[in-house]
Design a protein around this motif. Structure first.
Motif, PDB file in Angstrom:
ATOM      1  N   ASN A 324       0.824  -1.206   0.000  1.00 22.41           N
ATOM      2  CA  ASN A 324       0.000   0.000   0.000  1.00 22.41           C
ATOM      3  C   ASN A 324       0.859   1.257   0.000  1.00 22.41           C
ATOM      4  O   ASN A 324       0.409   2.335   0.359  1.00 22.41           O
ATOM      5  CB  ASN A 324      -0.955   0.003   1.210  1.00 22.41           C
ATOM      6  N   ILE A 325       2.105   1.123  -0.403  1.00 20.60           N
ATOM      7  CA  ILE A 325       2.993   2.286  -0.498  1.00 20.60           C
ATOM      8  C   ILE A 325       2.671   2.990  -1.808  1.00 20.60           C
ATOM      9  O   ILE A 325       3.240   2.705  -2.862  1.00 20.60           O
ATOM     10  CB  ILE A 325       4.480   1.871  -0.456  1.00 20.60           C
ATOM     11  N   CYS A 326       1.735   3.924  -1.748  1.00 17.52           N
ATOM     12  CA  CYS A 326       1.285   4.574  -2.980  1.00 17.52           C
ATOM     13  C   CYS A 326       2.036   5.871  -3.269  1.00 17.52           C
ATOM     14  O   CYS A 326       2.186   6.261  -4.406  1.00 17.52           O
ATOM     15  CB  CYS A 326      -0.212   4.849  -2.906  1.00 17.52           C
ATOM     16  N   THR A 327       2.456   6.568  -2.266  1.00 15.62           N
ATOM     17  CA  THR A 327       3.288   7.756  -2.453  1.00 15.62           C
ATOM     18  C   THR A 327       4.501   7.580  -1.558  1.00 15.62           C
ATOM     19  O   THR A 327       4.371   7.444  -0.357  1.00 15.62           O
ATOM     20  CB  THR A 327       2.531   9.040  -2.077  1.00 15.62           C
ATOM     21  N   ASN A 328       5.675   7.582  -2.156  1.00 15.45           N
ATOM     22  CA  ASN A 328       6.873   7.330  -1.353  1.00 15.45           C
ATOM     23  C   ASN A 328       7.409   8.629  -0.755  1.00 15.45           C
ATOM     24  O   ASN A 328       6.815   9.691  -0.917  1.00 15.45           O
ATOM     25  CB  ASN A 328       7.937   6.629  -2.216  1.00 15.45           C
ATOM     26  N   SER A 329       8.524   8.529  -0.077  1.00 19.87           N
ATOM     27  CA  SER A 329       9.146   9.728   0.518  1.00 19.87           C
ATOM     28  C   SER A 329       9.981  10.431  -0.538  1.00 19.87           C
ATOM     29  O   SER A 329      11.208  10.514  -0.439  1.00 19.87           O
ATOM     30  CB  SER A 329       9.994   9.326   1.725  1.00 19.87           C
ATOM     31  N   GLY A 330       9.308  10.940  -1.554  1.00 22.54           N
ATOM     32  CA  GLY A 330       9.995  11.431  -2.750  1.00 22.54           C
ATOM     33  C   GLY A 330      10.990  12.541  -2.513  1.00 22.54           C
ATOM     34  O   GLY A 330      12.103  12.514  -3.037  1.00 22.54           O
ATOM     35  N   LEU A 331      10.616  13.561  -1.744  1.00 21.03           N
ATOM     36  CA  LEU A 331      11.524  14.679  -1.536  1.00 21.03           C
ATOM     37  C   LEU A 331      12.714  14.263  -0.683  1.00 21.03           C
ATOM     38  O   LEU A 331      13.856  14.667  -0.948  1.00 21.03           O
ATOM     39  CB  LEU A 331      10.777  15.844  -0.878  1.00 21.03           C
ATOM     40  N   CYS A 332      12.466  13.445   0.341  1.00 22.61           N
ATOM     41  CA  CYS A 332      13.560  12.950   1.180  1.00 22.61           C
ATOM     42  C   CYS A 332      14.481  12.041   0.364  1.00 22.61           C
ATOM     43  O   CYS A 332      15.704  12.041   0.557  1.00 22.61           O
ATOM     44  CB  CYS A 332      13.005  12.195   2.385  1.00 22.61           C
ATOM     45  N   GLN A 333      13.883  11.248  -0.506  1.00 29.05           N
ATOM     46  CA  GLN A 333      14.672  10.380  -1.389  1.00 29.05           C
ATOM     47  C   GLN A 333      15.572  11.215  -2.289  1.00 29.05           C
ATOM     48  O   GLN A 333      16.741  10.888  -2.526  1.00 29.05           O
ATOM     49  CB  GLN A 333      13.733   9.501  -2.219  1.00 29.05           C
ATOM     50  N   LEU A 334      15.030  12.314  -2.811  1.00 27.03           N
ATOM     51  CA  LEU A 334      15.826  13.186  -3.683  1.00 27.03           C
ATOM     52  C   LEU A 334      16.999  13.802  -2.922  1.00 27.03           C
ATOM     53  O   LEU A 334      18.131  13.852  -3.423  1.00 27.03           O
ATOM     54  CB  LEU A 334      14.929  14.282  -4.259  1.00 27.03           C
ATOM     55  N   ALA A 335      16.729  14.256  -1.690  1.00 27.23           N
ATOM     56  CA  ALA A 335      17.802  14.815  -0.863  1.00 27.23           C
ATOM     57  C   ALA A 335      18.873  13.766  -0.605  1.00 27.23           C
ATOM     58  O   ALA A 335      20.080  14.061  -0.639  1.00 27.23           O
ATOM     59  CB  ALA A 335      17.220  15.330   0.457  1.00 27.23           C
ATOM     60  N   TRP A 336      18.458  12.535  -0.343  1.00 28.13           N
ATOM     61  CA  TRP A 336      19.391  11.428  -0.124  1.00 28.13           C
ATOM     62  C   TRP A 336      20.265  11.225  -1.356  1.00 28.13           C
ATOM     63  O   TRP A 336      21.492  11.070  -1.252  1.00 28.13           O
ATOM     64  CB  TRP A 336      18.594  10.160   0.183  1.00 28.13           C
ATOM     65  N   THR A 337      19.649  11.219  -2.517  1.00 26.99           N
ATOM     66  CA  THR A 337      20.380  10.975  -3.767  1.00 26.99           C
ATOM     67  C   THR A 337      21.395  12.073  -4.046  1.00 26.99           C
ATOM     68  O   THR A 337      22.535  11.804  -4.455  1.00 26.99           O
ATOM     69  CB  THR A 337      19.384  10.882  -4.941  1.00 26.99           C
ATOM     70  N   ILE A 338      20.983  13.327  -3.829  1.00 25.82           N
ATOM     71  CA  ILE A 338      21.889  14.454  -4.076  1.00 25.82           C
ATOM     72  C   ILE A 338      23.083  14.391  -3.133  1.00 25.82           C
ATOM     73  O   ILE A 338      24.239  14.544  -3.551  1.00 25.82           O
ATOM     74  CB  ILE A 338      21.136  15.784  -3.920  1.00 25.82           C
TER      75      ILE A 338
END
Length: 447
Positions: A324-338
């Protein structure tokens, strides 16, 4: 303007379908003493200046991590986040982290997800990773449920070194599925005890390294024993920077690796938001929760990115979904990637080394304090120490002196009977003066 999309007729129709006479019937399980009888006592209206002043006074009651000598760990770590991370995640291309359902207009977001997955898989030494989870605890719960789906078994065994909050989250999620959660007694260095519970109905053993007490464990024998019994080995973690020095669980043959990514790119913010990391062996990819961004070629033969394998998710399959993970932690994921991109492999190793060196200095300093015993022998940046007085009382007294000493084990696990055990952590943000102040203050309150 209030948004009231439903009429009284609409409400009555909905209540009739579920067999309720009134909306109050939906709250019968809530203790009557906890129900509000009147409106919340808030001012009817205030001007912007008055509201700002009021909120500022409330905010000043908090103690930011940078204001004190800060040794908090146990799943929440203070690390340096480069200013460029915050700058980049606010660019117009990333103004929304919502699910990129339309790949033709979301190539930047999809590529960021793809790069994130690649970085997570490499960091954890696993074959495939998803596009993030909400946090480490929910990732662990999803891993338990996934293991049950893969093995068609009903029992999940947790080692005594797994973070208690992760166990509680998994227990809550698994209860509705009829899964049995077995937890080994809290132990500073006894991850292998989970193998004693292996049987024909065990879906997975879940272990943590470094564990909640900071102990690093060779998981090879545990994985071999689990696989020999037809179970999976799930390895979780709370401090992802440790894998700059510590061998990741993928190298030990783990089937699922999951945990918290907050340490990279995401500063402490009084409890969140965080970002969960989740990776599996490729043969289990169709049972993995969450979404996967894949690389492909467009009609012109150019590199492109799309969401793949999302048909198992709730927004498409509804109650038949495996996740049921329909929206992930997108902004936090992006910060992690950067942040991870800025560090690179060499930078991550250097950062991990700094953390370990600081914790060696902390362990040495605290070990010299009368009334303190350092319990963790193999650690990364976190240790457990035993005090001659209840740890929570010591934490409170040190906080009054401007030292955030750590987390009392009695707070994490009241049933562990470890009232005198304190979990404390040092990172690259702790100075030698911080460590000296901690040791001096601790000596004073233990005297």
């Amino acid at each position: 303007m209030r948004y009231l999309p439903l009429t009284d007729v609409d409400r009555q129709e909905m209540l009739g379908v579920i067999g309720a006479k009134s909306i109050d019937d939906l709250f019968v399980d809530v203790p009557k003493g906890a129900l509000l009888k009147d409106l919340v006592p808030l001012p009817k209206a205030q001007g912007e200046i008055e509201v700002h002043r009021h909120l500022q006074r409330l905010a000043e009651k908090n103690t930011p991590a940078g204001r004190t000598a800060f040794f908090l760990g146990a799943g929440a770590y203070r690390h340096h986040v480069p200013a460029s991370v915050d700058h980049l995640i606010q660019r117009s291309e990333f103004l929304t982290a919502y699910t990129p359902y339309q790949p033709e207009i979301a190539q930047g977001t999809l590529q960021a997800l793809y790069e994130f997955q690649s970085q997570v898989a490499a960091l954890l030494d696993m074959e495939v990773a998803n596009a993030s989870m909400y946090d480490g605890s929910t990732a662990c719960a999803e891993a338990a449920m996934m293991a049950a789906r893969v093995t068609k078994r009903k029992k999940i065994v947790f080692s005594g070194g797994v973070h208690p909050h992760y166990i509680d989250t998994a227990r809550t999620a698994c209860e509705a599925l009829g899964l049995e959660i077995v937890t080994m007694p809290a132990a500073i260095d006894d991850e292998a005890a989970v193998t004693k519970e292996l049987s024909a109905d065990v879906a997975a053993v879940i272990v943590q390294s470094p564990n909640v007490f900071g102990t690093i464990t060779d998981l090879t024998k545990i994985g071999d024993a689990a696989h020999g019994a037809g179970a999976l080995m799930v390895a979780t973690f709370t401090e992802c920077i440790s894998f700059g020095l510590v061998e990741p669980a993928g190298a030990y043959g783990a089937d699922i690796v999951c945990g918290e990514g907050q340490s990279i790119g995401n500063a402490l913010n009084f409890g969140g938001p965080y970002v969960g990391l989740f990776a599996v062996k490729e043969k289990y990819i169709r049972q993995m929760p969450g979404r996967v961004a894949g690389e492909t070629l467009d009609a012109d033969g150019k590199r492109g990115f799309v969401l793949t394998l999302s048909t198992r998710e709730q927004h498409i399959r509804r109650e038949k979904a495996t996740s049921n993970i329909c929206t992930n932690s997108g902004l936090c994921q992006l910060a992690w990637t950067i942040h991870m991109t800025l560090l690179g492999e060499k930078g991550l190793r250097q950062l991990a080394t700094l953390n370990h060196e600081k914790t060696i200095a902390l362990a040495d300093a605290l070990g010299k304090v009368k009334g303190v015993e350092v319990l963790t022998k193999r650690f990364f940046n976190e240790i457990a120490v035993k005090l001659t007085k209840p740890a929570q009382a010591i934490v409170d007294k040190l906080a009054e002196q401007g030292v955030i000493a750590g987390v009392a084990m009695s707070r994490l696990n009241p049933h562990a009977k470890m009232d005198n055990v304190l979990i404390t952590c040092a990172t690259e943000m702790n100075t030698d003066d911080d460590i000296a102040a901690y040791a001096d203050a601790l000596q004073g309150v233990l005297a």
